[in-house]
Write a protein that holds these residues in place. Structure first.
Motif, PDB file in Angstrom:
ATOM      1  N   GLN A 130       0.901  -1.282  -0.037  1.00 54.98           N
ATOM      2  CA  GLN A 130      -0.070  -0.096   0.070  1.00 54.98           C
ATOM      3  C   GLN A 130       0.791   1.648  -0.053  1.00 54.98           C
ATOM      4  O   GLN A 130       0.436   2.406   0.582  1.00 54.98           O
ATOM      5  CB  GLN A 130      -0.848  -0.097   1.125  1.00 54.98           C
ATOM      6  N   GLU A 131       1.907   1.373  -0.555  1.00 59.94           N
ATOM      7  CA  GLU A 131       2.749   2.460  -0.812  1.00 59.94           C
ATOM      8  C   GLU A 131       2.121   3.178  -1.794  1.00 59.94           C
ATOM      9  O   GLU A 131       2.014   4.592  -1.581  1.00 59.94           O
ATOM     10  CB  GLU A 131       4.087   2.115  -1.594  1.00 59.94           C
ATOM     11  N   GLU A 132       1.352   2.831  -2.837  1.00 53.67           N
ATOM     12  CA  GLU A 132       0.573   3.739  -3.612  1.00 53.67           C
ATOM     13  C   GLU A 132      -0.656   4.057  -3.130  1.00 53.67           C
ATOM     14  O   GLU A 132      -1.461   5.062  -3.921  1.00 53.67           O
ATOM     15  CB  GLU A 132       0.241   2.660  -4.910  1.00 53.67           C
ATOM     16  N   SER A 133      -0.962   3.656  -1.714  1.00 57.52           N
ATOM     17  CA  SER A 133      -2.062   4.480  -1.331  1.00 57.52           C
ATOM     18  C   SER A 133      -1.848   5.491  -0.138  1.00 57.52           C
ATOM     19  O   SER A 133      -1.965   5.180   0.957  1.00 57.52           O
ATOM     20  CB  SER A 133      -3.043   3.359  -0.574  1.00 57.52           C
ATOM     21  N   GLY A 134      -0.908   6.404  -0.287  1.00 61.57           N
ATOM     22  CA  GLY A 134      -0.448   7.102   0.624  1.00 61.57           C
ATOM     23  C   GLY A 134       0.815   6.630   1.645  1.00 61.57           C
ATOM     24  O   GLY A 134       0.568   7.180   2.755  1.00 61.57           O
ATOM     25  N   TYR A 173       0.583   3.984   3.096  1.00 57.89           N
ATOM     26  CA  TYR A 173      -0.410   3.543   4.205  1.00 57.89           C
ATOM     27  C   TYR A 173       0.516   2.203   4.916  1.00 57.89           C
ATOM     28  O   TYR A 173       0.724   2.070   6.285  1.00 57.89           O
ATOM     29  CB  TYR A 173      -1.646   3.013   3.900  1.00 57.89           C
ATOM     30  N   ARG A 175       3.857   3.775   6.657  1.00 56.08           N
ATOM     31  CA  ARG A 175       3.191   4.541   8.151  1.00 56.08           C
ATOM     32  C   ARG A 175       2.642   3.583   9.149  1.00 56.08           C
ATOM     33  O   ARG A 175       2.969   3.831  10.209  1.00 56.08           O
ATOM     34  CB  ARG A 175       2.065   5.248   7.290  1.00 56.08           C
ATOM     35  N   ARG A 208       8.056  11.402  -0.571  1.00 54.86           N
ATOM     36  CA  ARG A 208       7.410  10.843  -1.791  1.00 54.86           C
ATOM     37  C   ARG A 208       7.436   9.332  -1.545  1.00 54.86           C
ATOM     38  O   ARG A 208       6.677   8.742  -2.448  1.00 54.86           O
ATOM     39  CB  ARG A 208       8.336  11.340  -3.090  1.00 54.86           C
TER      40      ARG A 208
END
Length: 397
Positions: A180-184, A186, A189, A261
């Motif tokens: 889920q890097e492509e989802s902010g 997530y 995080r 980024r």
């Protein structure tokens, strides 16, 4: 292709056969090698390419949904094959629960190679890459070969080399594949907020995102590393790891682009020293054409070897440089920007650079020529360079 790791087969076999009888440091001295050279191989092109092709195959559905679950399973299998310890209380997978705007379950995958020095084993170096991508959209597959099967291949090859070394690293090395890097960001995080160990024990966080092509498709042998603005003592390590290789190291500050980024973001926010490796955006970025056959595998191999070298050195260093709040932006950064802008300017037609972009580039190059002549960049000049870089990079690619 340059390969500093090649040794005569008979010599290599003798190193392995007598390793149990003679200390590695003694073997290295006798052969004129460093301990690291005597202990471990470097990442290999055949393995890197195999991983990219597997991760970017149609069967993994652009590594989203069911395809992401399958990809996580493959990474777990490789960690098990390498006999690495599970990172999450006996499990290799950390489930990332849905939270708006992310509506699906994610899976971070992690393993650890335990450090051999009892006084350093609780400290760690993290090598990471995100494995998710865009999936299948309106029936079209987004394979994500460069973004980011290339980074995952590097991470898995670094794990293979360090796990197979005769002498284990003194610090623990954590290998992380984020979802889920492509989802902010997530996945990363969530990990940083729910780490199975104190994140303060991370002495260096290394991540790679898109290391298989070139910026704009024209910046040939360049690769870029961000993060040394807060840990300048790492620059010589990077320079030495890249020395003699057919790739060109470009040191940049993370503020040249939109900050945080990629997956270094949550760790940068926590003031954990980080290095972010990338070759930059290119015409195939987030496109169905990001396919395995379009990658520059010799370049991916060399960058992976640089990362492996830095990781090995960090894992064995008596101490690692600490985070410095005050950023250090060396003249080398300005020269990197100058050379990149020159390359982009020389490819105006191919990149379809318009008059306004060309004007920005020309002004920036005049400033940079002055900087190069003086050997020093002022804060005001660097501020102008940040603006120019953002205008050119954000509007060209």
């Amino acid at each position: 292709m340059h390969d500093a790791s090649i040794r005569p087969p008979k010599l290599a076999s003798r190193v392995v056969s007598i390793a149990r009888l003679v200390p590695v440091a003694t073997i290295a001295t006798l052969l004129g090698l460093s301990a690291g050279e005597a202990c471990a191989s470097e990442p290999e092109r055949t393995n890197l390419e195999r991983w990219v092709r597997q991760l970017a195959s149609p069967e993994l559905e652009g590594r989203r949904g069911e395809g992401a679950r399958k990809a996580a399973g493959l990474i777990v299998e490789e960690f098990q094959r390498l006999k690495l310890e599970p990172l999450f209380q006996g499990q290799y997978v950390q489930e990332v629960p849905p939270a708006p705007p992310v509506e699906v379950l994610g899976r971070n995958v992690g393993a650890v190679l335990r450090g051999s020095d009892p006084s350093l084993a609780e400290r760690c170096v993290v090598v990471s890459a995100h494995y998710d991508h865009l999936g299948v959209r309106q029936g079209v597959l987004y394979p994500g070969a460069d973004d980011n099967a290339s980074g995952v291949a590097m991470m898995l090859e670094t794990a293979r080399c360090l796990a197979g070394a005769i002498e284990k690293p003194k610090r623990s090395v954590v290998f992380l594949a984020f979802d889920q890097e492509e989802s902010g960001l997530y996945g990363s995080r969530y990990f940083a907020a729910h780490s199975p160990f104190a994140v303060e024990n991370i002495e260096l966080f290394i991540t790679a995102d898109m290391i298989g092509r070139s910026l704009g498709g024209v910046c040939g042998d360049f690769f870029f590393v961000m993060g040394t603005e807060h840990v300048p003592a790492l620059r010589p390590w990077l320079t030495e790891a890249a020395a003699g290789r057919p790739v060109r190291l470009g040191i940049l500050g993370a503020d040249l682009l939109v900050l945080n980024r990629s997956d270094y973001g949550p760790f940068r926010t926590r003031k954990i020293p980080f290095l972010f490796f990338s070759t930059g955006e290119n015409p195939r970025y987030h496109a169905p054409s990001d396919t395995p056959e379009t990658l520059d595998y010799p370049k991916l191999t060399e960058i992976s070897r640089v990362i492996h070298g830095v990781t090995s050195r960090a894992a064995d260093a008596p101490t690692l440089p600490r985070w410095n709040d005050r950023t250090d932006n060396p003249i080398e950064e300005a020269l990197t920007i100058r050379d990149v802008l020159r390359t982009l300017d020389a490819n105006r037609e191919k990149l379809k650079i318009n008059a306004a972009q060309g004007f920005v580039i020309a002004n920036a190059l005049r400033t940079l020529d002055g900087v190069a002549g003086r050997g020093k960049v002022t804060p005001a000049e660097r501020s102008l360079l940040i603006q120019a870089a953002r205008v050119v990079l954000m509007t060209t690619f």
